[in-house]
Design a protein around this motif. Structure first.
Motif, PDB file in Angstrom:
ATOM      1  N   LEU A 106       4.031   5.388   2.361  1.00  0.00           N
ATOM      2  CA  LEU A 106       3.304   4.223   2.857  1.00  0.00           C
ATOM      3  C   LEU A 106       2.449   3.705   1.720  1.00  0.00           C
ATOM      4  O   LEU A 106       1.811   4.502   1.009  1.00  0.00           O
ATOM      5  CB  LEU A 106       2.381   4.626   4.007  1.00  0.00           C
ATOM      6  N   GLY A 107       2.418   2.386   1.524  1.00  0.00           N
ATOM      7  CA  GLY A 107       1.634   1.870   0.418  1.00  0.00           C
ATOM      8  C   GLY A 107       1.038   0.507   0.676  1.00  0.00           C
ATOM      9  O   GLY A 107       1.442  -0.215   1.594  1.00  0.00           O
ATOM     10  N   CYS A 108       0.053   0.161  -0.156  1.00  0.00           N
ATOM     11  CA  CYS A 108      -0.578  -1.151  -0.123  1.00  0.00           C
ATOM     12  C   CYS A 108      -1.288  -1.363  -1.455  1.00  0.00           C
ATOM     13  O   CYS A 108      -1.357  -0.458  -2.292  1.00  0.00           O
ATOM     14  CB  CYS A 108      -1.578  -1.259   1.034  1.00  0.00           C
ATOM     15  N   ASP A 109      -1.814  -2.554  -1.646  1.00  0.00           N
ATOM     16  CA  ASP A 109      -2.616  -2.859  -2.825  1.00  0.00           C
ATOM     17  C   ASP A 109      -3.900  -2.026  -2.764  1.00  0.00           C
ATOM     18  O   ASP A 109      -4.622  -2.066  -1.763  1.00  0.00           O
ATOM     19  CB  ASP A 109      -2.956  -4.362  -2.804  1.00  0.00           C
ATOM     20  N   ILE A 110      -4.199  -1.273  -3.823  1.00  0.00           N
ATOM     21  CA  ILE A 110      -5.379  -0.390  -3.775  1.00  0.00           C
ATOM     22  C   ILE A 110      -6.688  -1.168  -3.698  1.00  0.00           C
ATOM     23  O   ILE A 110      -7.719  -0.605  -3.322  1.00  0.00           O
ATOM     24  CB  ILE A 110      -5.432   0.573  -4.977  1.00  0.00           C
ATOM     25  N   PHE A 111      -6.656  -2.454  -4.046  1.00  0.00           N
ATOM     26  CA  PHE A 111      -7.888  -3.249  -4.015  1.00  0.00           C
ATOM     27  C   PHE A 111      -8.081  -3.999  -2.702  1.00  0.00           C
ATOM     28  O   PHE A 111      -9.049  -4.745  -2.566  1.00  0.00           O
ATOM     29  CB  PHE A 111      -7.904  -4.233  -5.189  1.00  0.00           C
ATOM     30  N   ASP A 112      -7.168  -3.812  -1.762  1.00  0.00           N
ATOM     31  CA  ASP A 112      -7.305  -4.455  -0.451  1.00  0.00           C
ATOM     32  C   ASP A 112      -7.838  -3.424   0.542  1.00  0.00           C
ATOM     33  O   ASP A 112      -7.095  -2.607   1.073  1.00  0.00           O
ATOM     34  CB  ASP A 112      -5.953  -5.012   0.020  1.00  0.00           C
ATOM     35  N   GLN A 113      -9.126  -3.472   0.779  1.00  0.00           N
ATOM     36  CA  GLN A 113      -9.789  -2.448   1.590  1.00  0.00           C
ATOM     37  C   GLN A 113      -9.237  -2.383   3.010  1.00  0.00           C
ATOM     38  O   GLN A 113      -9.030  -1.288   3.548  1.00  0.00           O
ATOM     39  CB  GLN A 113     -11.300  -2.695   1.641  1.00  0.00           C
ATOM     40  N   LYS A 114      -8.978  -3.534   3.618  1.00  0.00           N
ATOM     41  CA  LYS A 114      -8.460  -3.540   4.995  1.00  0.00           C
ATOM     42  C   LYS A 114      -7.082  -2.876   5.073  1.00  0.00           C
ATOM     43  O   LYS A 114      -6.796  -2.144   6.025  1.00  0.00           O
ATOM     44  CB  LYS A 114      -8.393  -4.973   5.539  1.00  0.00           C
ATOM     45  N   ALA A 115      -6.248  -3.138   4.085  1.00  0.00           N
ATOM     46  CA  ALA A 115      -4.909  -2.533   4.073  1.00  0.00           C
ATOM     47  C   ALA A 115      -5.006  -1.022   3.867  1.00  0.00           C
ATOM     48  O   ALA A 115      -4.288  -0.249   4.514  1.00  0.00           O
ATOM     49  CB  ALA A 115      -4.061  -3.169   2.974  1.00  0.00           C
ATOM     50  N   VAL A 116      -5.908  -0.585   2.978  1.00  0.00           N
ATOM     51  CA  VAL A 116      -6.114   0.853   2.761  1.00  0.00           C
ATOM     52  C   VAL A 116      -6.600   1.517   4.046  1.00  0.00           C
ATOM     53  O   VAL A 116      -6.111   2.582   4.445  1.00  0.00           O
ATOM     54  CB  VAL A 116      -7.120   1.099   1.614  1.00  0.00           C
ATOM     55  N   LEU A 136       8.429   1.465  -9.274  1.00  0.00           N
ATOM     56  CA  LEU A 136       7.879   1.163 -10.594  1.00  0.00           C
ATOM     57  C   LEU A 136       7.912  -0.340 -10.869  1.00  0.00           C
ATOM     58  O   LEU A 136       6.967  -0.902 -11.442  1.00  0.00           O
ATOM     59  CB  LEU A 136       8.629   1.926 -11.685  1.00  0.00           C
ATOM     60  N   ASP A 137       8.991  -0.999 -10.438  1.00  0.00           N
ATOM     61  CA  ASP A 137       9.079  -2.458 -10.603  1.00  0.00           C
ATOM     62  C   ASP A 137       8.028  -3.171  -9.755  1.00  0.00           C
ATOM     63  O   ASP A 137       7.463  -4.186 -10.171  1.00  0.00           O
ATOM     64  CB  ASP A 137      10.479  -2.952 -10.220  1.00  0.00           C
ATOM     65  N   ILE A 138       7.759  -2.648  -8.565  1.00  0.00           N
ATOM     66  CA  ILE A 138       6.736  -3.239  -7.694  1.00  0.00           C
ATOM     67  C   ILE A 138       5.363  -3.154  -8.355  1.00  0.00           C
ATOM     68  O   ILE A 138       4.616  -4.142  -8.414  1.00  0.00           O
ATOM     69  CB  ILE A 138       6.720  -2.533  -6.318  1.00  0.00           C
ATOM     70  N   VAL A 139       5.022  -1.977  -8.863  1.00  0.00           N
ATOM     71  CA  VAL A 139       3.722  -1.786  -9.508  1.00  0.00           C
ATOM     72  C   VAL A 139       3.612  -2.650 -10.764  1.00  0.00           C
ATOM     73  O   VAL A 139       2.566  -3.252 -11.024  1.00  0.00           O
ATOM     74  CB  VAL A 139       3.504  -0.293  -9.835  1.00  0.00           C
ATOM     75  N   GLU A 140       4.697  -2.727 -11.518  1.00  0.00           N
ATOM     76  CA  GLU A 140       4.724  -3.560 -12.730  1.00  0.00           C
ATOM     77  C   GLU A 140       4.453  -5.018 -12.387  1.00  0.00           C
ATOM     78  O   GLU A 140       3.635  -5.692 -13.023  1.00  0.00           O
ATOM     79  CB  GLU A 140       6.087  -3.426 -13.412  1.00  0.00           C
ATOM     80  N   ALA A 141       5.125  -5.515 -11.344  1.00  0.00           N
ATOM     81  CA  ALA A 141       4.987  -6.923 -10.960  1.00  0.00           C
ATOM     82  C   ALA A 141       3.624  -7.210 -10.335  1.00  0.00           C
ATOM     83  O   ALA A 141       3.068  -8.299 -10.515  1.00  0.00           O
ATOM     84  CB  ALA A 141       6.113  -7.316  -9.994  1.00  0.00           C
ATOM     85  N   LEU A 142       3.077  -6.237  -9.622  1.00  0.00           N
ATOM     86  CA  LEU A 142       1.765  -6.416  -8.989  1.00  0.00           C
ATOM     87  C   LEU A 142       0.659  -6.431 -10.047  1.00  0.00           C
ATOM     88  O   LEU A 142      -0.339  -7.139  -9.906  1.00  0.00           O
ATOM     89  CB  LEU A 142       1.518  -5.296  -7.969  1.00  0.00           C
ATOM     90  N   GLY A 143       0.832  -5.637 -11.078  1.00  0.00           N
ATOM     91  CA  GLY A 143      -0.150  -5.617 -12.155  1.00  0.00           C
ATOM     92  C   GLY A 143      -1.163  -4.502 -12.068  1.00  0.00           C
ATOM     93  O   GLY A 143      -1.994  -4.329 -12.955  1.00  0.00           O
ATOM     94  N   HIS A 144      -1.115  -3.736 -10.995  1.00  0.00           N
ATOM     95  CA  HIS A 144      -1.991  -2.567 -10.846  1.00  0.00           C
ATOM     96  C   HIS A 144      -1.390  -1.630  -9.801  1.00  0.00           C
ATOM     97  O   HIS A 144      -0.428  -1.986  -9.126  1.00  0.00           O
ATOM     98  CB  HIS A 144      -3.421  -2.975 -10.469  1.00  0.00           C
ATOM     99  N   PRO A 145      -1.925  -0.413  -9.662  1.00  0.00           N
ATOM    100  CA  PRO A 145      -1.298   0.585  -8.784  1.00  0.00           C
ATOM    101  C   PRO A 145      -1.301   0.211  -7.304  1.00  0.00           C
ATOM    102  O   PRO A 145      -2.043  -0.663  -6.848  1.00  0.00           O
ATOM    103  CB  PRO A 145      -2.154   1.841  -9.021  1.00  0.00           C
ATOM    104  N   ILE A 146      -0.438   0.914  -6.573  1.00  0.00           N
ATOM    105  CA  ILE A 146      -0.459   0.842  -5.113  1.00  0.00           C
ATOM    106  C   ILE A 146      -0.831   2.215  -4.560  1.00  0.00           C
ATOM    107  O   ILE A 146      -0.649   3.237  -5.220  1.00  0.00           O
ATOM    108  CB  ILE A 146       0.900   0.388  -4.518  1.00  0.00           C
ATOM    109  N   LEU A 147      -1.376   2.199  -3.359  1.00  0.00           N
ATOM    110  CA  LEU A 147      -1.674   3.439  -2.649  1.00  0.00           C
ATOM    111  C   LEU A 147      -0.366   4.145  -2.302  1.00  0.00           C
ATOM    112  O   LEU A 147       0.635   3.495  -2.018  1.00  0.00           O
ATOM    113  CB  LEU A 147      -2.442   3.120  -1.361  1.00  0.00           C
ATOM    114  N   THR A 148      -0.374   5.451  -2.334  1.00  0.00           N
ATOM    115  CA  THR A 148       0.794   6.191  -1.866  1.00  0.00           C
ATOM    116  C   THR A 148       0.366   7.349  -0.982  1.00  0.00           C
ATOM    117  O   THR A 148      -0.563   8.087  -1.304  1.00  0.00           O
ATOM    118  CB  THR A 148       1.656   6.712  -3.038  1.00  0.00           C
ATOM    119  N   THR A 149       1.006   7.463   0.164  1.00  0.00           N
ATOM    120  CA  THR A 149       0.831   8.620   1.031  1.00  0.00           C
ATOM    121  C   THR A 149       2.160   8.883   1.724  1.00  0.00           C
ATOM    122  O   THR A 149       2.856   7.940   2.124  1.00  0.00           O
ATOM    123  CB  THR A 149      -0.305   8.425   2.061  1.00  0.00           C
ATOM    124  N   SER A 150       2.544  10.141   1.796  1.00  0.00           N
ATOM    125  CA  SER A 150       3.862  10.504   2.328  1.00  0.00           C
ATOM    126  C   SER A 150       4.017  10.080   3.780  1.00  0.00           C
ATOM    127  O   SER A 150       3.073  10.136   4.570  1.00  0.00           O
ATOM    128  CB  SER A 150       4.067  12.023   2.218  1.00  0.00           C
TER     129      SER A 150
END
Length: 203
Positions: free
Chosen positions: A38-48, A129-143
């Motif tokens: 499961l993932g989202c933009d790490i800078f989007d607090q509501k999504a996290v 990896l392509d998603i993170v590259e295109a987004l420009g910063h990391p995404i959250l990851t949890t199994s």
């Protein structure tokens, strides 16, 4: 929506579609080199916070992890990485490992648990990896854990979609996933320690 992406040669327009969803606060389910996550933009607090609710996690206590595109990006979010840890990361990444490091100033406030640590991953999976590259910063990851008595983790993206289509914005079909999570290594002390044995071989 269910979005099929070629695992060996991800289609650029589909990657952009995922990134646009993330930028709009979307939550996605995506393949890694181990289990689906499961993932989202790490800078989007509501999504996290939404992901934490889906996984019944307390952000203040949980060790949240991020997917980075490479070691250089890891260094932007971890506190100073010494030479030994750098060599360790270089030897095992990309690969099925999560390394626990001391969190740096670039880590969003919600990720800073009581121990001020962050889990970092660089999976050997071109889609994420392509998603993170295109987004420009990391995404959250949890199994993505399953309620199945036999399989601890979801492996079939079609089954994932049936269970989560009303809870997330995009389920990426990148093929059948694994059922063994990443190996977790704690690098916050002088000697790296194995926290969880998983898909990665650790000597």
């Amino acid at each position: 929506m269910l979005l099929r992406i070629n695992s060996e040669n991800p289609e650029g327009r589909k990657i952009r579609q995922v990134v646009e969803s993330l930028q709009d606060g979307g939550v996605i389910i995506y393949p890694t080199d181990t289990v689906y996550g499961l993932g989202c933009d790490i800078f989007d607090q509501k999504a996290v916070e939404k992901i934490c609710r889906l996984r019944s996690l307390d952000p203040k206590k949980a060790m949240l992890s991020i997917v980075c595109k490479d070691i250089s990006q890891i260094s932007e979010f971890a506190a100073q990485i010494d030479n030994n840890v750098f060599k360790l990361l270089k030897r095992h990444l990309p690969g099925p490992f999560t390394f626990v490091l001391k969190a740096g100033n670039g880590v969003p406030k919600l990720f800073k648990n009581r121990k001020h640590t962050i889990g970092v991953r660089v999976p050997n999976n071109q889609i994420v990896l392509d998603i993170v590259e295109a987004l420009g910063h990391p995404i959250l990851t949890t199994s993505l854990k399953s309620d199945d008595e036999i399989l601890e983790y979801f492996t079939d993206p079609i089954d994932i979609y049936e269970d989560f289509k009303k809870l997330v914005d995009i389920v990426i079909d990148g093929g059948i996933g694994g059922n063994v999570p990443s190996t977790v290594i704690d690098c916050t002390d002088d000697v790296p320690a194995l926290l969880r044995a998983g898909a990665g071989e650790w000597a």
